[in-house]
Design a protein around this motif. Structure first.
Motif, short mmCIF file in Angstrom:
data_model
loop_
_atom_site.label_atom_id
_atom_site.label_comp_id
_atom_site.label_asym_id
_atom_site.label_seq_id
_atom_site.Cartn_x
_atom_site.Cartn_y
_atom_site.Cartn_z
N GLN A 1 1.10 7.91 6.97
CA GLN A 1 0.44 6.89 7.78
C GLN A 1 0.95 5.49 7.43
OE1 GLN A 1 -3.75 7.41 7.16
NE2 GLN A 1 -3.84 9.39 8.24
N LEU A 2 1.09 5.22 6.14
CA LEU A 2 1.54 3.89 5.73
C LEU A 2 3.00 3.65 6.13
CD1 LEU A 2 -0.18 3.72 2.22
CD2 LEU A 2 -0.80 2.46 4.29
N GLN B 1 0.83 -1.21 0.00
CA GLN B 1 0.00 0.00 0.00
C GLN B 1 0.86 1.25 0.00
OE1 GLN B 1 -2.53 -0.44 3.41
NE2 GLN B 1 -3.94 -1.88 2.39
N LEU B 2 1.98 1.20 0.71
CA LEU B 2 2.86 2.37 0.75
C LEU B 2 3.44 2.66 -0.62
CD1 LEU B 2 4.44 4.56 2.26
CD2 LEU B 2 6.16 2.82 2.83
N ARG B 3 3.85 1.62 -1.36
CA ARG B 3 4.41 1.85 -2.69
C ARG B 3 3.37 2.48 -3.62
NH1 ARG B 3 6.84 -3.21 -1.62
NH2 ARG B 3 5.13 -4.27 -2.74
N SER B 4 2.14 1.97 -3.52
CA SER B 4 1.07 2.54 -4.36
C SER B 4 0.80 3.99 -3.99
CB SER B 4 -0.20 1.70 -4.21
OG SER B 4 -1.28 2.26 -4.92
N ALA C 1 4.41 4.89 8.79
CA ALA C 1 4.35 4.58 10.23
C ALA C 1 3.85 3.17 10.47
CB ALA C 1 3.45 5.60 10.93
N ALA C 2 2.91 2.72 9.65
CA ALA C 2 2.39 1.36 9.80
C ALA C 2 3.47 0.33 9.52
CB ALA C 2 1.20 1.16 8.85
N VAL C 3 4.32 0.61 8.53
CA VAL C 3 5.43 -0.33 8.24
C VAL C 3 6.40 -0.38 9.41
CG1 VAL C 3 7.41 -0.72 6.73
CG2 VAL C 3 5.19 -0.09 5.75
N ARG C 4 6.69 0.79 10.00
CA ARG C 4 7.58 0.78 11.16
C ARG C 4 6.96 0.00 12.32
NH1 ARG C 4 8.45 6.21 9.49
NH2 ARG C 4 7.00 6.97 11.11
#
Length: 389
Positions: free
Chosen positions: A158-159, A124-127, A161-164
């Motif tokens: 937000q994404l 999702q972050l890449r998109s 931070a979610a990955v971290r």
């Protein structure tokens, strides 16, 4: 008639002479004490020794308790079924050696779930980052509103931070997974096993699975009187620590030699003693945790001292004295004593090295009494057997 008178006179004369002789005999008997002079007393049998000149170490002894430098109870840090027990009771183990394993399948599933959640958020972050790049280019051409770009930037943040957060969750799951492998934190000896394989173990279990006790090196904590503190303090500066010896309390057998490593920072006011710690290599396992031993520490040294056995020194009304043997007779010699141990006492005044003194049999002696020496004189070191504290 004359003849009878003469004979009577002779009889009276003889009787008078006999009376005088009797009076003389009685007077002599009375003047001589009424009995014959007693024979001289027989020599008193004694054991003797020679005072010797030697260096005398000042030894301080105290009761100590053997303590392990590391005693670890292995308790489960995660809940699960104890899958394997990989040790034997009483076994010697190395640091890092695997001792037990808890079923890790639930934790492995949780780890896989955390990794999958990270992969989803990364996609999702890449998109979102690609959309943010397009929106930024469109904003330059004024084909899109700034609000849309700012919203996309917030989504990207937000994404990220979610990955971290996913990374943290994976690390936590990996830590939990590591807790399923129970390894020894120290090298030492395994104690009694408290849980068998197949049992459910929990973090709340107080007894744990097993204990590991470090055996080598090992320490002894012992106490000495506070009066020795000024003599002990300089010993702490000795390279490697002051030497100490551990003895068996029951039979005095020498167990191990070590070094003093610590002097406590306060004196116990209830006993007037201070605690010390000594360390021993204990490669042969002579010292065991919890064992009571006697510790001997050298706190000083008197060089070139005149010494005798403590058995040779007696106490009188005027102080200490010894019986010195000279020309077959005992002579009372007042002495001044110094440091005393179990096998030697220092004579600071009154004797010289080589003097022969009585070491046994003093109870029947008087000043000037003749003595009969039983055996050859012994020197101060051989007069008594070596003793331990």
């Amino acid at each position: 008639m004359n003849k009878s008178v003469v004979q009577s006179s002779r009889g009276k004369l003889i009787a008078a002479i006999l009376a005088v002789l009797a009076i003389i005999a009685i007077a002599w008997w009375l003047l001589s004490g009424g009995e014959e002079a007693p024979p001289p007393p027989p020599p008193v049998p004694v054991s003797v020794m020679k005072a010797e000149n030697r260096d005398v170490p000042h030894l301080a002894s105290g009761i100590g308790t053997v303590e392990s430098l590391a005693n670890v109870t292995l308790r489960p840090q995660v809940e699960g079924v104890l899958a394997e027990v990989l040790f034997q009771e009483g076994q010697q183990v190395k640091k890092g050696q695997l001792l037990a394993r808890i079923d890790d399948r639930p934790l492995a599933a949780a780890l896989a779930q955390a990794q999958a959640e990270k992969a989803r958020n990364e996609a999702q972050l890449r998109s979102a980052e690609q959309d943010l790049t397009r929106y930024t280019n469109l904003l330059k051409e004024e084909a899109i509103s700034r609000q849309t770009v700012e919203q996309q930037e917030a989504l990207v943040g937000q994404l990220r931070a979610a990955v971290r957060a996913n990374d943290a969750a994976i690390a936590a799951a990996q830590v939990q997974m590591s807790f399923t492998r129970i390894t020894s934190p120290v090298s030492g000896r395994i104690g009694l096993r408290r849980v068998d394989a197949g049992n459910l173990v929990r973090t709340s279990d107080t007894e744990g699975i097993v204990t590991v006790t470090q055996m080598a090196p090992i320490s002894v904590v012992f106490s000495l009187p506070q009066t020795l503190v000024p003599q002990i303090q300089p010993l702490m500066n000795a390279e490697g620590g002051a030497p100490v010896i551990a003895f068996n309390r029951e039979n005095g057998t020498r167990l191990a030699e070590g070094r003093m490593t610590m002097l406590d920072n306060q004196i116990d006011p209830t006993t007037g003693t201070i605690k010390l710690r000594a360390e021993f290599d204990n490669a042969d396992g002579a010292l065991w945790p919890g064992q009571f031993v006697t510790i001997q520490l050298r706190v000083g040294l008197t060089t070139g001292a005149v010494t005798v056995s403590p058995k040779a020194v007696k106490q009188g009304l005027d102080g200490s004295f010894v019986f010195r043997v000279t020309d077959g007779k005992a002579q009372v010699v007042p002495v001044t004593t110094g440091y005393a141990s179990n096998d030697a006492i220092v004579i600071t005044k009154g004797l010289a090295a080589g003097d022969t003194v009585v070491s046994d049999g003093q109870s029947r002696l008087r000043d000037g009494a003749p003595v009969r020496v039983a055996g050859a004189p012994k020197d101060g070191a051989a007069a008594v057997s070596e003793k331990t504290p």
